[in-house]
Design a protein around this motif. Structure first.
Motif, PDB file in Angstrom:
ATOM      1  N   LYS A  80       0.768  -1.155  -0.086  1.00 12.95           N
ATOM      2  CA  LYS A  80       0.048   0.017  -0.104  1.00 12.95           C
ATOM      3  C   LYS A  80       1.056   1.281   0.020  1.00 12.95           C
ATOM      4  CE  LYS A  80      -4.085  -1.909   2.360  1.00 12.95           C
ATOM      5  NZ  LYS A  80      -4.953  -1.992   3.406  1.00 12.95           N
ATOM      6  N   VAL A  81       0.439   2.170  -0.831  1.00 19.94           N
ATOM      7  CA  VAL A  81       1.172   3.518  -0.868  1.00 19.94           C
ATOM      8  C   VAL A  81       0.318   4.641  -1.075  1.00 19.94           C
ATOM      9  CG1 VAL A  81       3.411   2.429  -2.092  1.00 19.94           C
ATOM     10  CG2 VAL A  81       1.139   3.214  -3.457  1.00 19.94           C
ATOM     11  N   ILE A  82       0.867   5.955  -0.561  1.00 17.02           N
ATOM     12  CA  ILE A  82       0.248   7.126  -0.998  1.00 17.02           C
ATOM     13  C   ILE A  82       1.206   8.052  -1.982  1.00 17.02           C
ATOM     14  CG2 ILE A  82      -0.172   9.296  -0.111  1.00 17.02           C
ATOM     15  CD1 ILE A  82      -1.228   7.922   2.680  1.00 17.02           C
ATOM     16  N   PRO A  83       0.555   8.269  -3.022  1.00 18.46           N
ATOM     17  CA  PRO A  83       1.356   9.104  -4.189  1.00 18.46           C
ATOM     18  C   PRO A  83       1.740  10.397  -3.522  1.00 18.46           C
ATOM     19  CG  PRO A  83      -1.022   8.920  -4.921  1.00 18.46           C
ATOM     20  CD  PRO A  83      -0.745   8.058  -3.541  1.00 18.46           C
ATOM     21  N   VAL A 135       1.430  12.490 -10.421  1.00 10.04           N
ATOM     22  CA  VAL A 135       0.467  11.477  -9.945  1.00 10.04           C
ATOM     23  C   VAL A 135      -0.713  11.131 -10.528  1.00 10.04           C
ATOM     24  CG1 VAL A 135       1.811  11.687  -7.616  1.00 10.04           C
ATOM     25  CG2 VAL A 135      -0.148  13.165  -7.824  1.00 10.04           C
ATOM     26  N   SER A 136      -1.698  12.231 -10.675  1.00  4.85           N
ATOM     27  CA  SER A 136      -2.833  11.869 -11.541  1.00  4.85           C
ATOM     28  C   SER A 136      -3.601  10.959 -10.933  1.00  4.85           C
ATOM     29  CB  SER A 136      -2.395  11.584 -13.125  1.00  4.85           C
ATOM     30  OG  SER A 136      -2.117  12.763 -13.731  1.00  4.85           O
ATOM     31  N   THR A 137      -4.008  11.309  -9.642  1.00  6.07           N
ATOM     32  CA  THR A 137      -4.965  10.166  -9.085  1.00  6.07           C
ATOM     33  C   THR A 137      -6.457   9.827  -9.435  1.00  6.07           C
ATOM     34  OG1 THR A 137      -5.609  11.827  -7.488  1.00  6.07           O
ATOM     35  CG2 THR A 137      -3.734  10.562  -7.007  1.00  6.07           C
ATOM     36  N   PHE A 138      -6.795  10.493 -10.562  1.00  5.09           N
ATOM     37  CA  PHE A 138      -8.028  10.360 -11.171  1.00  5.09           C
ATOM     38  C   PHE A 138      -7.973   9.346 -12.213  1.00  5.09           C
ATOM     39  CE2 PHE A 138     -10.239  14.738  -9.859  1.00  5.09           C
ATOM     40  CZ  PHE A 138      -9.828  14.484  -8.410  1.00  5.09           C
ATOM     41  N   ALA A 139      -7.232   8.242 -12.084  1.00  4.72           N
ATOM     42  CA  ALA A 139      -7.132   7.259 -12.946  1.00  4.72           C
ATOM     43  C   ALA A 139      -6.931   6.142 -12.237  1.00  4.72           C
ATOM     44  CB  ALA A 139      -5.992   7.555 -13.882  1.00  4.72           C
ATOM     45  N   GLU A 140      -7.616   4.809 -12.789  1.00  2.17           N
ATOM     46  CA  GLU A 140      -7.298   3.504 -11.636  1.00  2.17           C
ATOM     47  C   GLU A 140      -5.749   3.184 -11.729  1.00  2.17           C
ATOM     48  OE1 GLU A 140      -9.861   0.683 -13.051  1.00  2.17           O
ATOM     49  OE2 GLU A 140      -9.397  -0.638 -11.388  1.00  2.17           O
ATOM     50  N   VAL A 143       1.405   5.861 -13.217  1.00  2.00           N
ATOM     51  CA  VAL A 143       2.760   5.783 -13.203  1.00  2.00           C
ATOM     52  C   VAL A 143       3.464   6.782 -12.695  1.00  2.00           C
ATOM     53  CG1 VAL A 143       5.021   5.144 -14.352  1.00  2.00           C
ATOM     54  CG2 VAL A 143       2.758   4.232 -15.219  1.00  2.00           C
ATOM     55  N   VAL A 144       4.377   6.618 -11.744  1.00  2.00           N
ATOM     56  CA  VAL A 144       5.088   7.912 -10.995  1.00  2.00           C
ATOM     57  C   VAL A 144       6.326   7.551 -10.771  1.00  2.00           C
ATOM     58  CG1 VAL A 144       2.824   8.350  -9.660  1.00  2.00           C
ATOM     59  CG2 VAL A 144       4.687   6.967  -8.686  1.00  2.00           C
ATOM     60  N   PRO A 145       7.315   8.347 -10.433  1.00  3.05           N
ATOM     61  CA  PRO A 145       8.729   8.171  -9.903  1.00  3.05           C
ATOM     62  C   PRO A 145       8.584   7.462  -8.616  1.00  3.05           C
ATOM     63  CG  PRO A 145       8.277  10.372 -10.773  1.00  3.05           C
ATOM     64  CD  PRO A 145       6.919   9.794 -10.537  1.00  3.05           C
ATOM     65  N   GLU A 146       9.702   6.792  -8.350  1.00  2.41           N
ATOM     66  CA  GLU A 146       9.916   6.337  -7.211  1.00  2.41           C
ATOM     67  C   GLU A 146       9.768   7.394  -5.753  1.00  2.41           C
ATOM     68  OE1 GLU A 146      12.692   3.125  -4.352  1.00  2.41           O
ATOM     69  OE2 GLU A 146      13.466   3.927  -6.504  1.00  2.41           O
ATOM     70  N   TYR A 147      10.617   8.332  -5.837  1.00  6.24           N
ATOM     71  CA  TYR A 147      10.394   9.698  -5.145  1.00  6.24           C
ATOM     72  C   TYR A 147       9.081  10.303  -4.877  1.00  6.24           C
ATOM     73  CZ  TYR A 147      12.234  12.151  -9.045  1.00  6.24           C
ATOM     74  OH  TYR A 147      12.556  12.596 -10.584  1.00  6.24           O
ATOM     75  N   ALA A 148       8.200  10.076  -5.807  1.00  4.95           N
ATOM     76  CA  ALA A 148       6.851  10.440  -5.470  1.00  4.95           C
ATOM     77  C   ALA A 148       6.004   9.553  -5.172  1.00  4.95           C
ATOM     78  CB  ALA A 148       6.447  11.196  -6.843  1.00  4.95           C
ATOM     79  N   VAL A 149       6.252   8.694  -4.124  1.00  4.28           N
ATOM     80  CA  VAL A 149       5.313   7.663  -3.607  1.00  4.28           C
ATOM     81  C   VAL A 149       5.924   7.344  -2.246  1.00  4.28           C
ATOM     82  CG1 VAL A 149       6.396   5.756  -4.458  1.00  4.28           C
ATOM     83  CG2 VAL A 149       3.979   5.543  -3.875  1.00  4.28           C
ATOM     84  N   TRP A 314       5.788  18.949   5.889  1.00  2.00           N
ATOM     85  CA  TRP A 314       6.289  17.536   6.171  1.00  2.00           C
ATOM     86  C   TRP A 314       7.309  17.014   4.969  1.00  2.00           C
ATOM     87  CZ3 TRP A 314       4.128  15.847  10.641  1.00  2.00           C
ATOM     88  CH2 TRP A 314       3.108  16.359  11.126  1.00  2.00           C
ATOM     89  N   LYS A 315       8.267  16.427   5.332  1.00  2.00           N
ATOM     90  CA  LYS A 315       9.263  15.897   4.484  1.00  2.00           C
ATOM     91  C   LYS A 315       8.553  14.598   3.904  1.00  2.00           C
ATOM     92  CE  LYS A 315      13.851  17.353   5.592  1.00  2.00           C
ATOM     93  NZ  LYS A 315      14.206  17.729   4.001  1.00  2.00           N
ATOM     94  N   THR A 316       7.799  14.613   2.713  1.00  2.00           N
ATOM     95  CA  THR A 316       6.686  13.620   2.410  1.00  2.00           C
ATOM     96  C   THR A 316       6.974  12.281   2.378  1.00  2.00           C
ATOM     97  OG1 THR A 316       7.275  14.013   0.019  1.00  2.00           O
ATOM     98  CG2 THR A 316       5.283  15.482   0.775  1.00  2.00           C
ATOM     99  N   ARG A 317       8.210  11.748   1.759  1.00  2.00           N
ATOM    100  CA  ARG A 317       8.522  10.337   1.777  1.00  2.00           C
ATOM    101  C   ARG A 317       8.809   9.820   3.366  1.00  2.00           C
ATOM    102  NH1 ARG A 317      12.324   7.564  -2.021  1.00  2.00           N
ATOM    103  NH2 ARG A 317      10.799   5.979  -1.737  1.00  2.00           N
ATOM    104  N   ASP A 318       9.502  10.653   3.966  1.00  2.00           N
ATOM    105  CA  ASP A 318       9.617  10.332   5.349  1.00  2.00           C
ATOM    106  C   ASP A 318       8.561  10.525   6.356  1.00  2.00           C
ATOM    107  OD1 ASP A 318      12.547  10.208   4.649  1.00  2.00           O
ATOM    108  OD2 ASP A 318      12.843  12.259   5.499  1.00  2.00           O
ATOM    109  N   CYS A 319       7.745  11.301   6.163  1.00  2.00           N
ATOM    110  CA  CYS A 319       6.740  11.684   7.216  1.00  2.00           C
ATOM    111  C   CYS A 319       5.472  10.993   6.912  1.00  2.00           C
ATOM    112  CB  CYS A 319       6.450  13.017   7.272  1.00  2.00           C
ATOM    113  SG  CYS A 319       7.987  14.028   8.066  1.00  2.00           S
ATOM    114  N   MET A 320       5.118  10.624   5.567  1.00  2.00           N
ATOM    115  CA  MET A 320       3.513  10.311   5.254  1.00  2.00           C
ATOM    116  C   MET A 320       3.366   8.813   6.135  1.00  2.00           C
ATOM    117  SD  MET A 320       0.998  11.509   3.836  1.00  2.00           S
ATOM    118  CE  MET A 320       1.885  12.788   2.680  1.00  2.00           C
ATOM    119  N   PRO A 321       4.426   7.960   6.140  1.00  2.00           N
ATOM    120  CA  PRO A 321       4.344   6.534   6.703  1.00  2.00           C
ATOM    121  C   PRO A 321       3.921   7.006   8.250  1.00  2.00           C
ATOM    122  CG  PRO A 321       6.066   6.641   5.244  1.00  2.00           C
ATOM    123  CD  PRO A 321       5.648   7.938   5.168  1.00  2.00           C
TER     124      PRO A 321
END
Length: 366
Positions: A80-83, A135-140, A143-149, A314-321
């Motif tokens: 599970k991930v958050i873009p 990220v374009s989350t309005f699509a089922e 594809v995103v770069p690794e550093y954007a998830v 927030w530093k997004t990749r560090d803080c989102m989890p």
């Protein structure tokens, strides 16, 4: 141009197409849920900087990794991930600065209409479609770069934590990280949408003694009080400018003010409403691209501080989890912001609710 959104079945790239296009440090994920944010409305109105049409909007969502490129190491299929609408590359000077959450891969520095390899992974009837903030989350599938998830706890309910991708984390972090609200302080929040109400929650969590919610939509006052507001004011009911009203209510002005609307007038009013020496005003709302503000420099000369913010500091990749973990530990209840849950086919209905001020957050399910 008609910028209403097209139902999923018309835009969706197939799973096979996505799998065939994952390369290097990119990954494909299946979106499960996406929130409708005012930023998406700004995009549809043509007010978002650097955006190009046609485009698949959406930047607040949650999903499951479907496949990865050979260079991806931080996530694997099935997780599970958050873009991240604001990336964290981990290599630029800002990412390496512990006091910054900005990243030079952000759309403020370079357009994110195409992926970093300058390609798009979306097509519709043979025509290329642009990405939005990568990220374009309005699509089922996207594809995103690794550093954007960011990988999150497998126990997280994706239809709930999708809000953490933008709205909740932005408002909550504005109080906790940017303003650093102190216990016993007074706060004013201009705008009671999803972001503004998240500021209310952040101020309460920080121990503010008085939280004044400001909006012209009285229907939002009950929710604001439920989340921690002590006072609610409609500027249209006031005989004086709202900054004067707030100054009279608090004696010298509030300690912290937050603008979560995106209007020139309310940005100046928010700045003027905080006390003239140690007051801190945090600008969260987005003005139209190219907008300029004129202000009396005396508002700042005596010591007020005016700050901007991106995704709550927030530093997004560090803080989102960590934010997701806090949600699971019930340290906050962002579920209270969700007023509507809709199938993606009703995406346009979700935007109408937003425009009419009848929703706080609508969540779209795929």
């Amino acid at each position: 141009m008609d910028r209403s959104l097209i139902p999923l079945s018309y835009l969706q790239p197939t799973e096979t197409q996505i799998r065939g296009q994952v390369t290097n440090t990119f990954l494909s994920k299946q979106l499960v849920a996406a929130g409708i944010c005012l930023t998406d409305e700004h995009l549809l109105q043509g007010c978002f900087p650097n955006a190009e049409f046609p485009v698949i909007p959406g930047h607040e969502g949650a999903g499951i990794v479907e496949s990865i490129g050979e260079g991806v190491t931080s996530v694997k299929p099935g997780e599970k991930v958050i873009p991240l609408c604001h990336p964290q590359c981990g290599e630029c000077s800002f990412c390496l600065n512990p006091e910054s959450n900005y990243c030079l891969k952000s759309h403020f520095t370079e357009p994110q209409n195409l992926l970093p390899d300058k390609t798009t992974r979306f097509t519709c009837k043979g025509k290329q479609i642009h990405h939005f903030l990568w990220v374009s989350t309005f699509a089922e599938y996207t594809v995103v770069p690794e550093y954007a998830v960011a990988k999150i706890d497998p126990a997280a309910p994706l239809d709930k934590v999708c809000l953490l991708g933008c709205g909740f984390s932005t408002g909550y972090g504005a109080a906790i990280n940017t303003a650093k609200v102190k216990p016993g302080s007074t706060c004013a929040i201009f705008g009671l949408g999803g972001v503004g109400l998240s500021v209310v929650m952040g101020c309460k969590a920080a121990g503010a003694s008085r939280i004044i919610a400001v909006d012209i939509n009285k229907d939002k006052f009950a929710k604001a009080k439920q989340l921690g507001a002590t006072d609610c004011i409609n500027p249209r009911d006031c005989q004086k400018p709202i900054q004067e009203v707030l100054t009279e209510m608090t004696g010298q002005g509030v300690d912290y003010s937050f603008e979560a609307i995106g209007l020139k007038e309310t940005m100046i009013a928010a700045l003027a409403s905080c006390n003239m020496n140690t007051g801190i005003c945090v600008m969260i709302g987005e003005l139209d691209a190219g907008s300029e503000i004129s202000l009396d420099p005396m508002l700042l000369l005596t010591g007020r501080a005016w700050k901007g913010i991106l995704v709550g500091g927030w530093k997004t990749r560090d803080c989102m989890p960590k934010l997701v973990s806090s949600y699971l530990e019930k340290k906050f209840n962002s579920d209270l912001l969700i007023t509507h849950t809709l199938p993606f086919a009703k995406v346009n209905e979700g935007f109408e609710l937003l425009r009419a001020g009848k929703s706080i957050r609508s969540v779209l399910l795929f």
